[in-house]
Design an enzyme around this catalytic site. Structure first.
Site, PDB file in Angstrom:
ATOM      1  N   ASP A  38      78.914  48.372  74.545  1.00 34.61           N
ATOM      2  CA  ASP A  38      79.626  49.446  75.253  1.00 34.61           C
ATOM      3  C   ASP A  38      79.717  49.028  76.713  1.00 34.61           C
ATOM      4  OD1 ASP A  38      80.809  51.926  75.976  1.00 34.61           O
ATOM      5  OD2 ASP A  38      79.764  52.937  74.353  1.00 34.61           O
ATOM      6  N   HIS A  95      82.477  46.963  76.917  1.00 35.33           N
ATOM      7  CA  HIS A  95      83.716  47.707  77.123  1.00 35.33           C
ATOM      8  C   HIS A  95      84.162  47.664  78.579  1.00 35.33           C
ATOM      9  CE1 HIS A  95      83.223  50.400  73.271  1.00 35.33           C
ATOM     10  NE2 HIS A  95      83.187  49.107  73.022  1.00 35.33           N
TER      11      HIS A  95
END
Ligand SMILES: *[C@@H]1O[C@H](CO)[C@@H](O)[C@H](O)[C@H]1NC(C)=O
Ligand SMILES: *[C@@H]1O[C@H](CO)[C@@H](O)[C@H](O)[C@H]1NC(C)=O
Ligand SMILES: *[C@@H]1O[C@H](CO)[C@@H](O)[C@H](O)[C@H]1NC(C)=O
Ligand SMILES: *[C@@H]1O[C@H](CO)[C@@H](O)[C@H](O)[C@H]1NC(C)=O
Ligand SMILES: *[C@@H]1O[C@H](CO)[C@@H](O)[C@H](O)[C@H]1NC(C)=O
Ligand SMILES: *[C@@H]1O[C@H](CO)[C@@H](O)[C@H](O)[C@H]1NC(C)=O
Ligand SMILES: *[C@@H]1O[C@H](CO)[C@@H](O)[C@H](O)[C@H]1NC(C)=O
Length: 409
Positions: A217, A240
């Protein structure tokens, strides 16, 4: 033996701010060794933190299990030498029921670290036993949270298998993380979801430097009210991106992200690179899906190298808001003074490497030294409602409504 207490750490100077970590200089500084090896060493660690508070050092050089919550909220000039291994117990039902709840999203934590003058170091490893949570499709506790703390330095620490975000900096100031190695992937090699490297919330004067992050993430995520933040010299893989936001989720709430320098980042096999996300507006005064106000201002992304990154540069001012709704109710989070300096490398979409999509006009967006190409070898730049397209060193295409569906969430 008490070397570090004889000469206080030299001031740490950072381009955007300077803070001092002051440690006790008492000749009577204590050392508290924790034996470890039980099924729950949290009470013993807690007792050591009390005994060695006010100038001592807690030594964690063995193997420990944290099986129950550890709340260390009144620390004052204490060192924690983690040269051994800490493991979180993989007890899903215990942690879901008893983890310390944080009033942000549904986050909870196993260990709160609060107070003043806290130094964590030692080269050891914090293992979150995340495989149990990954396999169950559950998100677990944040291993530790810097919570209502001032003057904190965490350095030379490894973290593996985090069951959720690795580190949360919550309502704190003057906090530095340096030389941290994060590695959370599932044993079968797939991504470990929701394993942000750092989240910052209601905090100021924060520095995250010289670290290596493999996760699933955001590498670093600045949540509402993160100001004066330096993020420098990071290698991020599988993530991310480095994200400002999301903000503006709750109607009537003001969210601020300001004065941030993100510099010398290598971003590899990630979904996004330099990312800014704010919810659109809402007709409802009690909305929890947009409608908040505030601003994201004075953010610089510099020397940002991308290798196979979904979208290297993203501003989304209609985050999780439909195009139609966002057109009717533009975001009340203003996005101004955003600077991209030397963002380079490769995207994974055929051509699109930049997506700057604002619902309100975003002002003062500049880019210099941009050298990005998509997988096809050419580049396409999508802009909407950018008030300063002339200050970008690439030619922006006006976005059409269909572009939204092409972007990564
Ligand atoms: C943040 O750093 C600045 C500059 O060193 C300092 O003046 C300010 O007091 C710090 N803020 C807090 C809340 O400690
Ligand atoms: C972390 O702990 C788990 C559970 O005990 C273990 O299987 C795993 O090997 C450990 N990972 C590392 C990198 O030490
Ligand atoms: C940039 O960051 C990397 C770590 O990712 C580091 O090895 C390198 O020395 C840094 N470069 C500069 C100029 O500081
Ligand atoms: C952020 O700071 C502003 C200004 O101090 C405050 O009004 C707002 O409530 C804060 N927002 C959050 C989410 O804490
Ligand atoms: C903008 O942020 C940087 C940190 O990146 C800080 O050094 C600078 O003072 C800020 N500028 C303003 C006008 O606040
Ligand atoms: C950007 O990159 C160029 C070419 O590599 C270099 O000359 C320039 O100094 C860099 N700019 C900044 C602000 O780092
Ligand atoms: C985008 O569209 C607007 C309105 O149609 C137009 O004024 C503007 O010049 C266009 N910008 C670019 C970069 O094509």
């Amino acid at each position: 033996m008490f070397e570090r207490f004889k000469s206080p750490l030299s001031p740490i100077s950072i381009p955007i701010f300077i803070f001092f970590l002051s440690y006790a200089t008492s000749a009577f500084a204590l050392t508290c060794q924790v034996a470890g090896g039980t099924s729950d060493d949290a009470p013993a660690i807690s007792a050591a933190l009390s005994s060695c508070n006010n100038g001592g050092t807690v030594v964690l050089d063995k193997t420990y299990t944290i099986g129950t919550v550890l709340q260390a909220m009144a620390l004052n000039n204490v060192a924690i030498e983690l040269s051994g291994i800490i493991k979180l117990s993989p007890d899903i039902s215990y942690w879901k029921a008893n983890g310390v709840k944080l009033t942000y999203q549904s986050a909870f934590t196993a260990w709160t670290i609060g107070g003043e003058g806290i130094h964590v170091y030692g080269g050891g490893t914090f293992n979150g036993s995340g495989d149990t949570w990954y396999a169950a499709g559950e998100t677990g506790p944040i291993p530790w949270t810097i919570y209502n703390a001032q003057n904190v330095l965490v350095e030379n620490i490894n973290m593996v298998q985090s069951p959720f975000w690795h580190n949360f900096i919550y309502q704190s100031s003057n906090v530095e993380f340096n030389n941290i190695n994060l590695n959370s992937i599932q044993t079968d090699g797939s991504q470990a979801h929701n394993t942000d490297g750092w989240d910052i919330y209601r905090s100021t004067n924060i520095s995250i430097t010289n670290s290596h992050i493999v996760n699933g993430d955001d590498c670093v995520s600045l949540k509402p009210n993160s100001t004066n933040v330096l993020v420098q010299n990071l290698y991020c893989q599988g993530s991310h991106g480095i994200s400002m936001g999301s903000v503006g989720q709750y109607a009537g709430v003001q969210d601020i992200i300001a004065n941030v320098l993100v510099k010398n980042i290598t971003m590899v096999n990630a979904k996004n690179g330099a990312r800014i996300k704010a919810f659109g507006g809402s007709s409802s005064a009690t909305s929890t899906t947009g409608g908040g106000n505030g601003y994201i201002q004075n953010i610089t992304f510099q020397d940002f190298r991308c290798e196979k990154v979904g979208l290297p540069i993203v501003i989304d001012q209609c985050y999780e808001t439909s195009t139609a709704k966002c057109k009717k109710y533009p975001s009340k989070v203003l996005i101004n003074d955003i600077h991209y300096i030397n963002v380079t490398g490769t995207g994974t979409k055929s051509k699109e490497v930049v997506s700057l999509v604002c619902s309100n006009v975003c002002q003062g967006i500049t880019a210099t030294g941009t050298k990005l190409v998509g997988a096809s070898g050419s580049a396409e730049y999508v802009c909407r409602n950018i008030g300063s397209a002339g200050s970008l060193d690439f030619q922006c295409e006006n976005a059409t409504t269909s572009d939204k569906s092409k972007r990564e969430e």
